[in-house]
Design an enzyme around this catalytic site. Structure first.
Site, mmCIF file in Angstrom:
data_model
loop_
_atom_site.group_PDB
_atom_site.id
_atom_site.type_symbol
_atom_site.label_atom_id
_atom_site.label_comp_id
_atom_site.label_asym_id
_atom_site.label_seq_id
_atom_site.Cartn_x
_atom_site.Cartn_y
_atom_site.Cartn_z
ATOM 1 N N GLU A 186 -51.143 49.743 -71.830
ATOM 2 C CA GLU A 186 -52.583 50.011 -71.874
ATOM 3 C C GLU A 186 -53.208 49.837 -70.491
ATOM 4 O O GLU A 186 -54.270 49.232 -70.346
ATOM 5 C CB GLU A 186 -53.261 49.096 -72.902
ATOM 6 C CG GLU A 186 -52.808 49.362 -74.326
ATOM 7 C CD GLU A 186 -53.546 48.532 -75.353
ATOM 8 O OE1 GLU A 186 -53.768 49.014 -76.474
ATOM 9 O OE2 GLU A 186 -53.895 47.373 -75.041
ATOM 10 N N GLU B 238 -49.930 52.175 -81.448
ATOM 11 C CA GLU B 238 -50.435 51.017 -82.187
ATOM 12 C C GLU B 238 -51.451 51.520 -83.199
ATOM 13 O O GLU B 238 -52.570 51.880 -82.822
ATOM 14 C CB GLU B 238 -51.106 49.989 -81.261
ATOM 15 C CG GLU B 238 -50.176 49.230 -80.354
ATOM 16 C CD GLU B 238 -50.909 48.150 -79.556
ATOM 17 O OE1 GLU B 238 -52.094 47.871 -79.869
ATOM 18 O OE2 GLU B 238 -50.319 47.605 -78.614
#
Length: 586
Positions: free
Chosen positions: A156, A232
């Protein structure tokens, strides 16, 4: 061979979808790995995803640990045994609501180092770490006959920065160490995040918790005609101290899974099994100039509870997954056994300040350096200095409190300063009046260090205090006790109970079976709990939401008494706890 062809994943030339569940080996004791992984498989999933935690694997520079709960290779091998592929996300930064996002705290000892960028000092540490880690993973790659099919470049990154030279460097380490595996990046479904976190030539996946049909649209202009993959899918959420416990209805989750299936998309459920932030391993978020520490439980409203039991979402999703794939349902393993022990009296105590030298390491220094300066990763740190001479009453300033400072004057607690309540431009300075001195006055500061910030742009979160100023004089000359709380064997307990000061309380209990249970801390303020020497984690009863800590059955003795030690820093009502079969996450 695992590869991408058009909009599909292929394994040995045959189309395959990745249906993955996240489980972190370092949040579940290894005795339970096969049980949890089997439950992932029997839910209709074919893959498990895990981060790796650099901070625990390399607690000191050049000293590595891959044993017990950190035996990554064993975890991968068990996953293969039960029929699961593995996705490994080595970071080096992992977020994960984990202390410092999985980075080792000793990085913060070097003030010239810059995190997660093209800084030569930082990159060299990453390369050293990856050299060791990749040697462990390499034999398990699918290209070498193993079951590791994908690995992630950073994590991320678009939520942190945009240093593409750094990202290219991380990517290059896979080639340097001959890691023949499919690589990917994972970012939120927003153009800003994709612009900052994407790497040329690396497959892109998205992280989100709802609206799959709309979320995947963020890839337009970044990646097209390739498999859709949610790296995710947030089936729940984590809790901070002082907040409400997060839950999510199973119908909402099932509908999202159905959307993935209708899109022929691939997904990784985060978390399938959350586990526990044992010890001092939970991290913190930072928002609006305040730190928000994560609780000990990482239940996450996952498909399996913290202790590995089935949830309504598990059964509902299992039904959908089996119908979609035409799978035959097999018998599930039994739910974990739970037990009630009842009230446990804590009959002995040990004052922290009488035991500093027995459980801590003493240093002498001119200024109150941070925990990381002394090579301490976790726990508490105590600073003591003396003001000598003749002084009138003046303000005493304590600067750089990270995170809660308990202030003692001549061994009497006079103030508690919380980092979140600091009133200054940078939120780091606290003020109190100190009465005049004619001779000598001792000032002690015990710092309760919550988890380091694990997400965002404020991750240089050194623990302790920075300096003390009395009036307009900087105070110098400190005895510093580093208290990692990793070995309590030398504590000197007494048969008298002390209170209203930092104190260890000790009791014993018998367990009738090797069944899980929960210790309730309703009578206590804030601190940590150890059972047979294992640190279960933090409690903070006044803040909540969690008011009971999970005791895994494998920690318990059945042939002799079990020891429980509670360290409380805020004071307690009565010296007893209740251990039963009822969790309390708030």
């Amino acid at each position: 061979m695992f590869e991408i062809k058009g909009k599909d994943f292929l394994l040995n030339g045959k189309k395959i979808n990745i249906y993955s569940g996240a489980m972190h080996y370092f949040r579940t004791l290894p005795e339970y790995w096969e049980d949890r992984l089997t439950k992932i498989k029997l839910c209709g999933f074919n893959t498990v995803e895990t981060y790796t935690c650099w901070n625990l694997h390399e607690p000191k520079k050049g000293e590595y640990d891959f044993d017990g709960i950190l035996d990554l290779e064993k975890f991968i091998e068990i996953a293969k045994k039960v029929g699961l592929f593995v996705i490994v996300r080595p970071g080096p930064y992992i977020c994960a609501e984990w202390d410092f996002g999985g980075l080792p705290p000793w990085l913060l000892a070097d003030r010239n180092l810059r995190l997660r960028c093209n800084n030569e000092i930082y990159k060299k540490h990453v390369e050293d770490w990856f050299g060791v880690l990749f040697a462990k993973i390499k034999p398990h790659l699918e290209s070498n006959g193993g079951n590791v099919i994908m690995m992630q470049v950073e994590n991320e990154y678009g939520s942190f920065g945009n240093d593409h030279e750094y990202l290219d460097y991380v990517k290059s380490l896979y080639k340097k160490f001959d890691m023949d595996v499919m690589l990917f990046t994972a970012d939120g479904n927003w153009c800003n995040m994709l612009s900052g976190g994407s790497v040329d030539g690396v497959y892109k996946v998205l992280n989100f918790g709802s609206n799959a049909k709309g979320a995947f649209g963020a890839l337009n202009g970044y990646q097209e005609n390739m498999p859709l993959f949610c790296g995710e899918f947030w089936c729940g959420w984590f809790d901070h101290w002082g907040e409400k416990h997060h839950t999510r209805g199973s119908l909402s989750v099932v509908n999202e899974i159905k959307d993935f299936l209708s899109l022929d998309a691939n997904f990784n459920v985060y978390m399938f099994h959350g586990g526990t932030n044992f010890g001092f391993w939970a991290g913190s978020n930072y928002d609006k100039n305040k730190i928000h520490p994560t609780i000990t439980s990482y239940d996450y409203c996952a498909f399996l509870t913290e202790w590995g039991d089935y949830t309504p979402a598990y059964h509902a999703v299992r039904k959908v997954m089996h119908e979609a794939q035409g799978l035959k349902e097999e018998q599930l393993p039994a739910s974990p056994a739970l037990q009630t022990i009842g009230k446990v009296q804590l009959k002995q105590s040990a004052k922290l300040f009488d035991n500093l030298s027995k459980i801590g390491t003493k240093y002498r220094c001119a200024t109150p350096e941070s925990m990381e300066y002394f090579g301490q990763n976790y726990g508490f740190i105590y600073y003591e200095t003396k003001l000598k001479g003749k002084y009138v009453m003046q303000p005493l300033y304590i600067e750089g409190v990270h995170d809660i400072a308990h202030v003692y004057v001549d061994d009497k607690k006079v103030k508690v300063f919380d980092r979140n309540n600091a009133k200054s431009l940078f939120g780091t300075k606290h003020k109190m009046l100190l009465s005049g001195v004619d001779g000598e006055k001792k000032i002690g500061i015990l710092v309760d260090c919550m988890g380091r910030i694990n997400y965002g742009t404020n991750m240089e979160d050194r623990k302790g205090i920075e300096r003390i100023v009395f009036g307009k004089q900087i105070m110098f000359g400190y005895n510093v006790f580093c208290l990692p709380m990793d070995n309590l064997e030398n504590l000197q307990f007494e048969n008298e109970l002390y209170n209203n000061e930092p104190v260890f309380l000790r009791g014993t209990f018998k367990a009738d079976s090797k069944a899980d249970c929960f210790v309730h801390l309703n009578n206590f303020g804030k601190g940590n709990v150890w059972v047979n020497g294992f640190n279960l984690g933090r409690y903070w009863t006044k803040q909540g939401p969690q008011k009971a800590l999970y005791i895994p059955s494998v920690l318990l003795n059945t042939d002799k008494e079990n020891e429980i030690i509670i360290f409380d820093i805020e004071g307690y009502k009565t010296a007893e706890v209740v251990i039963d079969n009822k969790p309390d996450l708030g």
